[in-house]
Design a protein around this motif. Sequence first.
Motif, PDB file in Angstrom:
ATOM      1  N   LEU A 179      11.250  13.002 -11.877  1.00 43.02           N
ATOM      2  CA  LEU A 179      11.100  11.813 -12.702  1.00 43.02           C
ATOM      3  C   LEU A 179      12.059  10.762 -12.178  1.00 43.02           C
ATOM      4  O   LEU A 179      13.217  11.067 -11.892  1.00 43.02           O
ATOM      5  N   PHE A 180      11.598   9.534 -12.051  1.00 41.24           N
ATOM      6  CA  PHE A 180      12.463   8.489 -11.518  1.00 41.24           C
ATOM      7  C   PHE A 180      12.164   7.158 -12.198  1.00 41.24           C
ATOM      8  O   PHE A 180      11.075   6.944 -12.733  1.00 41.24           O
ATOM      9  N   ASP A 181      13.157   6.294 -12.178  1.00 39.74           N
ATOM     10  CA  ASP A 181      13.039   4.995 -12.821  1.00 39.74           C
ATOM     11  C   ASP A 181      12.704   3.938 -11.774  1.00 39.74           C
ATOM     12  O   ASP A 181      13.260   3.946 -10.676  1.00 39.74           O
ATOM     13  N   VAL A 182      11.797   3.039 -12.116  1.00 37.47           N
ATOM     14  CA  VAL A 182      11.314   2.016 -11.187  1.00 37.47           C
ATOM     15  C   VAL A 182      11.755   0.638 -11.660  1.00 37.47           C
ATOM     16  O   VAL A 182      11.534   0.264 -12.815  1.00 37.47           O
ATOM     17  N   LEU A 183      12.365  -0.102 -10.765  1.00 37.62           N
ATOM     18  CA  LEU A 183      12.850  -1.442 -11.077  1.00 37.62           C
ATOM     19  C   LEU A 183      11.804  -2.515 -10.788  1.00 37.62           C
ATOM     20  O   LEU A 183      11.747  -3.543 -11.448  1.00 37.62           O
ATOM     21  N   GLU A 184      10.938  -2.259  -9.779  1.00 38.28           N
ATOM     22  CA  GLU A 184       9.946  -3.253  -9.379  1.00 38.28           C
ATOM     23  C   GLU A 184       8.668  -2.565  -8.951  1.00 38.28           C
ATOM     24  O   GLU A 184       8.704  -1.488  -8.349  1.00 38.28           O
ATOM     25  N   GLU A 185       7.533  -3.164  -9.275  1.00 42.45           N
ATOM     26  CA  GLU A 185       6.222  -2.646  -8.888  1.00 42.45           C
ATOM     27  C   GLU A 185       5.477  -3.729  -8.114  1.00 42.45           C
ATOM     28  O   GLU A 185       5.416  -4.869  -8.556  1.00 42.45           O
ATOM     29  N   ARG A 186       4.916  -3.358  -6.962  1.00 42.33           N
ATOM     30  CA  ARG A 186       4.145  -4.314  -6.154  1.00 42.33           C
ATOM     31  C   ARG A 186       2.763  -3.747  -5.864  1.00 42.33           C
ATOM     32  O   ARG A 186       2.636  -2.634  -5.341  1.00 42.33           O
ATOM     33  N   LEU A 187       1.742  -4.513  -6.182  1.00 44.08           N
ATOM     34  CA  LEU A 187       0.372  -4.096  -5.921  1.00 44.08           C
ATOM     35  C   LEU A 187       0.008  -4.495  -4.499  1.00 44.08           C
ATOM     36  O   LEU A 187       0.024  -5.673  -4.146  1.00 44.08           O
ATOM     37  N   GLY A 188      -0.308  -3.510  -3.653  1.00 45.82           N
ATOM     38  CA  GLY A 188      -0.547  -3.755  -2.240  1.00 45.82           C
ATOM     39  C   GLY A 188      -1.985  -4.045  -1.890  1.00 45.82           C
ATOM     40  O   GLY A 188      -2.856  -4.174  -2.754  1.00 45.82           O
ATOM     41  N   ILE A 189      -2.258  -4.076  -0.606  1.00 49.07           N
ATOM     42  CA  ILE A 189      -3.541  -4.557  -0.111  1.00 49.07           C
ATOM     43  C   ILE A 189      -4.717  -3.644  -0.429  1.00 49.07           C
ATOM     44  O   ILE A 189      -5.855  -4.083  -0.461  1.00 49.07           O
ATOM     45  N   ASP A 190      -4.469  -2.366  -0.610  1.00 48.21           N
ATOM     46  CA  ASP A 190      -5.573  -1.426  -0.819  1.00 48.21           C
ATOM     47  C   ASP A 190      -5.488  -0.747  -2.169  1.00 48.21           C
ATOM     48  O   ASP A 190      -5.935   0.390  -2.328  1.00 48.21           O
TER      49      ASP A 190
END
Length: 456
Positions: free
Chosen positions: A62-73
């Motif tokens: 389990l890990f915490d995410v600071l930023e999410e980016r939606l990529g090309i695919d």
Amino acid sequence: RLESRSMSSFPLSKSVASSSASSAGKGSAWRYDAGDSQPLVIRAEPDVDGQRTKETLAPGSLFDVLEERLGIDGVLYLRLSDGRGWAFDRKPGVGTMCERFAQGAEADNFWRYDAGDGQSLVVRTVPLIDGPKSDVVLQPGEVFCVSQEKAGADGVLFLELADGRGWAFDQKPGVGKMCERHKAAKGNADVPPSPFWRYIAKDGLPIFVRSEPDIDGPKTQVTLQPGELFCVTEEKRGPKDVMYLALADGSGWLFDSKPGFGVMCQRHEAPVTLHIYDVPTHPTGRRVNGVFRALGTGAFHAGVEVYGVEWSFGAKRVGTGVFACPPAECGAHTYKKPYLMGYTKLSEQETDALINGLARAWPGASYDLLRRNCTHFSNELCQRLGVGGLPAWVMSLAAAGARLDEIREAGEEAKAMKGDDSHSTIGEFYEGLGALGKEERGAVIDEPTTCGDLAR
């Protein structure tokens, strides 16, 4: 001065989620489990094929995410809040790698640090407030996962970070609260903002794309027509609260508003969320499903939410099997969690037309528990919405069941060819395996069955 929202800038080549929108500072929780028992090597950049670090995530981490980016695919890249690098929610050609983790009793394992003084918290190496300090700090508002809670003196609850970085604590005597348990609302997929925008100027005239983030900047030769949808890779907040939008095709910049004129562009909010339910409603059944999930399968009901309505499919003697319900509220099953599939470029009217077409193509009488059920419908709906197919672990039980059904049918046929009219499930399964194995090696049905036939 322009304030830029961090977004990726990959070259775009695919249609639906061919964007790179990012959402920073959300502090959402994720779990890594690709189903193959192998660790995930964290990348140094938001790219599946990017440089690999020396850091890994173990299966189930389990890990915490600071930023999410939606990529090309359609890949959603996840920047770990501890600074170790990037993970990703799926790998093209492989399947699901990480899932958002914010539902169920296990969500109690997540805590948020916020002492109210704007200062960071130094993580301790042992469960003591006055114990040795590590090099790790928690920032105000940061969410972290806890693997163990240990009661200490003065009512202090010590919290062991699940990633092994050390210990935090819920309060500090003489100071006050330091951390509090973090819970996400049921049914909220905590989605990042849509990367799609629509040009909607009230004067009905086309707009020239600018070569730089400035309303009065040089105009390019590219124009957008009223109602036209476009994808954005970067958003910059400028003077007078104007949001500048970098077009994903690299042609230049637009802006969300024009002082003295009004709104120019509006975000196209159309997330597609898969809602997962445990089919067994009894607690024992849900625990069994948890075991199956660890093996990469399980018995799940699925529905797809788009434009605020959840759609699914079930058995019905007359009429369509497609039905609607409020998101996360299909009463016949136990709600498990949401899963963001991506964003659709279809308008609400286009989506309604798509649903009407599927309603005709999916009559309730065609329902089959193994070959044509709610997960098959949800898979097709997601693909038609342009966000890709369902995660493999949702579809796997149906696929396994269909294979068993195929083996049973082959066994019945093989026994009939031999003139054997007895009925035995085990016998039919054995005959089916043998028949399919012989077919694969080019043997005739009357030949003796070999061990290799049963193992093919």
